[in-house]
Structure formats: C-alpha cells, structure tokens
Enzyme design. Sequence first.
Site, short mmCIF file in Angstrom:
data_model
loop_
_atom_site.label_atom_id
_atom_site.label_comp_id
_atom_site.label_asym_id
_atom_site.label_seq_id
_atom_site.Cartn_x
_atom_site.Cartn_y
_atom_site.Cartn_z
N TYR A 149 0.80 -1.22 0.00
CA TYR A 149 0.00 0.00 0.00
C TYR A 149 0.83 1.27 0.00
CZ TYR A 149 -4.77 -1.65 0.57
OH TYR A 149 -6.00 -2.20 0.35
N LYS A 201 1.25 -14.91 4.88
CA LYS A 201 1.50 -15.84 3.77
C LYS A 201 3.00 -16.09 3.74
CE LYS A 201 0.16 -18.38 0.35
NZ LYS A 201 -0.69 -19.58 0.50
N ASP A 233 -4.93 -17.57 2.79
CA ASP A 233 -5.91 -18.34 2.02
C ASP A 233 -6.74 -19.23 2.95
OD1 ASP A 233 -3.55 -19.75 2.51
OD2 ASP A 233 -3.49 -20.75 0.56
N ASP A 261 -13.31 -7.72 4.00
CA ASP A 261 -14.51 -7.74 3.14
C ASP A 261 -15.22 -9.09 3.29
OD1 ASP A 261 -14.02 -5.16 2.16
OD2 ASP A 261 -14.49 -5.72 0.09
C1 IPM Z 1 -10.69 -0.07 2.64
C2 IPM Z 1 -10.71 0.33 1.19
C3 IPM Z 1 -9.45 1.11 0.86
C4 IPM Z 1 -8.29 0.18 1.14
C5 IPM Z 1 -9.41 1.68 -0.58
C6 IPM Z 1 -10.56 2.62 -0.83
C7 IPM Z 1 -8.10 2.35 -0.87
O1 IPM Z 1 -10.87 -0.80 0.40
O2 IPM Z 1 -10.65 0.82 3.50
O3 IPM Z 1 -10.71 -1.26 2.93
O4 IPM Z 1 -7.92 -0.62 0.28
O5 IPM Z 1 -7.75 0.25 2.25
MG MG Z 2 -11.17 -2.60 1.50
#
Ligand code: IPM
Ligand code: MG
Length: 363
Positions: A149, A201, A233, A261
Amino acid sequence: MTSAPARKSHRIAVIGGDGIGPEVVAEGLKVLSAIAPRHGLRYEAVQYPFSTDRWLATGGEHGGETLPDSAFAEIKDGCDAVLLGAIGDPRAPVGLVEHGVIMRLRVGLDLFVNLRPIKLYDARLCPLKDKRPEDVDMVICRENTEDAYTAKAEFTNKGTPDEVAVQPMRYTRKGTERIIRYAFELARRRNKQKKLLLIDKANAVRAQDLWTRTFAEVAKEYPDVATDHAYIDAACMWMLKNPEWFDVAVTTNLFGDIITDVGAMVQGGLGIAASGNIHPGRVSLFEPIHGSAPKYKGQNSANPVATVMAVALMLDHLGHPEAGRVIEGAVASALQSGRIKSLSAGAQKTSEIGDLLASAVAG
Ligand code: IPM
Ligand code: MG
C-alpha cells in the site's frame, strides 16, 4: 466559587467525500447529535469538502487538490478525530483521490491500526448456514501504514512487451511490532477467548518471516493470550467455515483489506462494517468500510448503518465507550426487531434509518 472543569469539547473533522459518502455521514452526525446530551458529550463538527468534485473543481488533472497541506495541518494539530464517508469516483484516475485523501491521512497521521470489528447482530443477516450471533464476534487488526500500500509502484519498459511492474510488500520491524503488540493488548482487554491469530502468507512471501519472528517474540510477554497462525488463504476459508474460532486476528495491510470484506459479508454485508484507523492517543479516522457506490448517490437509498457504527468506534476512541455501546445496542435492537429492514441499499430511506437510530439513542 469553584466549579468542576467543563469536559473537553472534541473537534471532529468531517469529510463526506464522494458518492453516498455525504449522505451516510449526515446520518452518522444525526445520531451523534442525538446521543451527545445524554452523555455530556461536547463536540464541534468541522466540515471539509475533499472529494472528487473538489478535485475536479480545483483543476482535476491540472493540479486539482485532494487534501491540501493547510487542511492536513488543521486536522493533525487541531482535531481529535476524523469522520469520513467514502472516496472513489470514476471521473478521476483509479486511486488518485483515494491516495490523496485516505492514504494521506492514514499514513500522514501514522494511524497504524486499522481496527475492524466483525460482529453478527441477528442470525438472519448471516449468509452462512446455522451460524448464530454467538458464532461471529471477532476483531481484525489490520496493519495500516506499510506493505504494498505504501510502496512506490515502478514500471520499466512501460507499454512494451518487456514491461515489468513492481510494488514491493515492505515491512519494518517497528511497524510490525507495534500492530502485533496492539493486537495482543486487545485480545487481553476483550477477555473473550483471549486468543490472537496471526494471518500471513509467510510460506510464499518470505519477507513475512519478519511477522513470524516478531509475533513469536511479542507473544512471550502475553502468556495469558493463546496464539494461533493461519495463512491468508486458509484464514478466508476458516472464516466462512468456522467463524466461531476467531477472536482477535492480526495481519498485514493488504491481507487485512481482503479478509475484512469477507468478514463484512459474514456479519451481514458492507452495509454494517465499520473501521477505525487509529493511533492510540492521537487524532484518528473513522469510516465505513464500504465504498462510495456512485450509482446510489443522492437517492436517499444508501444504508447508513456502517457509518453509524463508525461513530460508535469514534466515541470509544474519544473516551466515551458507554456512548459507543449505546449506539451499538441501538443498531443491534433495530436489526433484531426488523425496524431496519435490511442492510442493503434501497430497502429503506437513508434518512429514515438515521432518524430511527437517532431517536433510539436519545433515550
Ligand atoms: C478499505 C478500502 C481502501 C483500502 C481503498 C478505498 C483504498 O478498500 O478501506 O478497505 O484498500 O484500504
Ligand atoms: Mg477494502
């Protein structure tokens, strides 16, 4: 005559951002203003316009601004928290405004903890068969300042058949240690299963051996916290198969983005998942984990629950954990009673959900 010192007033920077961001943030602020009097909470909300609209209006590709230095300094030196809606709009190049606003704040304010609680409030919200609220109650501690990142992307021979693109997964000992330590403290403080899972990982990405070693060393200081390990994974698989095994987990920035997510789905969807981007004791940023959903913009149909939950996390950070719990309780009971019909967009008006939660917390 002497009187008790007035409680500190909190200065909260508010960035609605793009798409549905401003609408969901407005409902978060509605709930905040409803709960404040009951908890002696004093605050001032300072609105900032940073968004793709703002970037376009200030020049777009020709020097448009994302988060100007002056505003960054005001937030850093003058605010206690930031409440953010969402950033992301197809009118700007991929990632440009996200980097300029979200990553600038996460990295610039050194918000090394991305705290993502995953809790199921009502069994009907869970897509997994036979899982009940007591089976889904975990917190993912995502490292928030390193990894791919924050490494620079490099392209050589761009646009040719010999192109090579590189963006390294970069970890420092200090960066790794502080998030692992935070996660151990959290597992201890939560006092649930008192278990910390390291997710990495390291079998494929050998740079993550740094995580393996640091985790093992820090663990010695927390003999009361049980430790476990899973590759990313497998961790995604276990989260769907046996979410009840999870208590607190710690992981890298990129893997934390992905697995939260998955976690959001297990707790009912992106409509409820919130996160705190935290540096303990410093100005920190709170946001729903969902994106800007441009197609729902301006329709009063987005679900504001995740932002309301972000407000709860913010209150906890600002030293009002009881107020945070009241908000969480109001969301839980509105979901259980069916007053919030669904966590999806379009099921109910954004403002209607905000109104019902505001009146619930006003008591
Ligand atoms: C999150 C989002 C962000 C990330 C994006 C919008 C850059 O997906 O906060 O999880 O990847 O951190
Ligand atoms: Mg995200």
